[in-house]
Scaffold this motif. Sequence first.
Motif, mmCIF file in Angstrom:
data_model
loop_
_atom_site.group_PDB
_atom_site.id
_atom_site.type_symbol
_atom_site.label_atom_id
_atom_site.label_comp_id
_atom_site.label_asym_id
_atom_site.label_seq_id
_atom_site.Cartn_x
_atom_site.Cartn_y
_atom_site.Cartn_z
ATOM 1 N N SER A 157 -7.541 1.992 -1.199
ATOM 2 C CA SER A 157 -6.386 1.270 -0.668
ATOM 3 C C SER A 157 -5.179 2.192 -0.771
ATOM 4 O O SER A 157 -5.133 3.090 -1.619
ATOM 5 N N SER A 158 -4.204 1.974 0.091
ATOM 6 C CA SER A 158 -3.001 2.807 0.061
ATOM 7 C C SER A 158 -2.260 2.647 -1.267
ATOM 8 O O SER A 158 -1.728 3.624 -1.805
ATOM 9 N N ALA A 159 -2.244 1.425 -1.791
ATOM 10 C CA ALA A 159 -1.535 1.170 -3.044
ATOM 11 C C ALA A 159 -2.136 1.969 -4.198
ATOM 12 O O ALA A 159 -1.413 2.439 -5.090
ATOM 13 N N GLU A 160 -3.455 2.130 -4.195
ATOM 14 C CA GLU A 160 -4.118 2.896 -5.247
ATOM 15 C C GLU A 160 -4.017 4.399 -5.001
ATOM 16 O O GLU A 160 -3.955 5.186 -5.947
ATOM 17 N N ALA A 161 -4.002 4.798 -3.734
ATOM 18 C CA ALA A 161 -4.040 6.221 -3.409
ATOM 19 C C ALA A 161 -2.702 6.918 -3.617
ATOM 20 O O ALA A 161 -2.649 8.041 -4.143
ATOM 21 N N ILE A 162 -1.610 6.278 -3.206
ATOM 22 C CA ILE A 162 -0.306 6.951 -3.200
ATOM 23 C C ILE A 162 0.088 7.528 -4.569
ATOM 24 O O ILE A 162 0.548 8.677 -4.649
#
Length: 256
Positions: A157-162
Amino acid sequence: MWLLAVSVPLLPAIVMASGRYRVKVAALCHRALAWALRLVRGKVCVRSTHAYVFTNCTHGRVDSVLETFDLYAETHPSLCISSRIGKLDEVVMRAAPSLVLELGMHCGYSSVRLLRLLPPHGRLLTVEVDPLAAELGEEIILVAGFKHSQFQVVTSSSAEAIPTLRPVLEADKGTGEGFGLVLMDHDPQQYLPDLLALEREELLSPSGCSLLLISRNRRAEELRDVLQHIRARPDRYCIKSDFQCMMERCGCALSD
């Protein structure tokens, strides 16, 4: 029996509560069903698109891959494959980024378009939450003739990746201090939280970062919160272009 005795006096309150919240519950169920249907259709679309492009394009030729995508879209209408996203080319050529972050890979169409416009030392980092889309999209990128040294696919997910991207930037020597272009083409509800996270992690290039937001449902309210944030910071952002045909907006981060 005792449960029945206790429940009977509460029955009027239960009826009133069910009536009061019936609309909200029905709306919640409707959204959940719509989300499930989009998920299923999305997986079918990714499989179908990948199979068509992989079978019909000339491997190793990026132009052939994009042309095959377009041929598929002629008989299988899809907002993920559209000549309108070609306006992305204008933003990339104007920004001339060395390092690009793509949030939302879909079938790999925009990934290929991005990569073909990057300089020889340029690199694309694409984040896709769906493992199937990430796997098939990566294969399409390779079919187009690009090498793993030119891109990286993060299945998350973007939230985990950023929050994990700082080491990636530090490892990419010669690409500057941050992403020169960020393409948000995933969940519009994540646009503002993800932009705030990118700011917090200092992942946007301080010398200028083009931010391209795409709303595929053409609903202006999807982008309302993130656009309010951008417009509230004229010292850092300015709207460079607004492609009404696809609700695309480009915000350019200015130096602090």
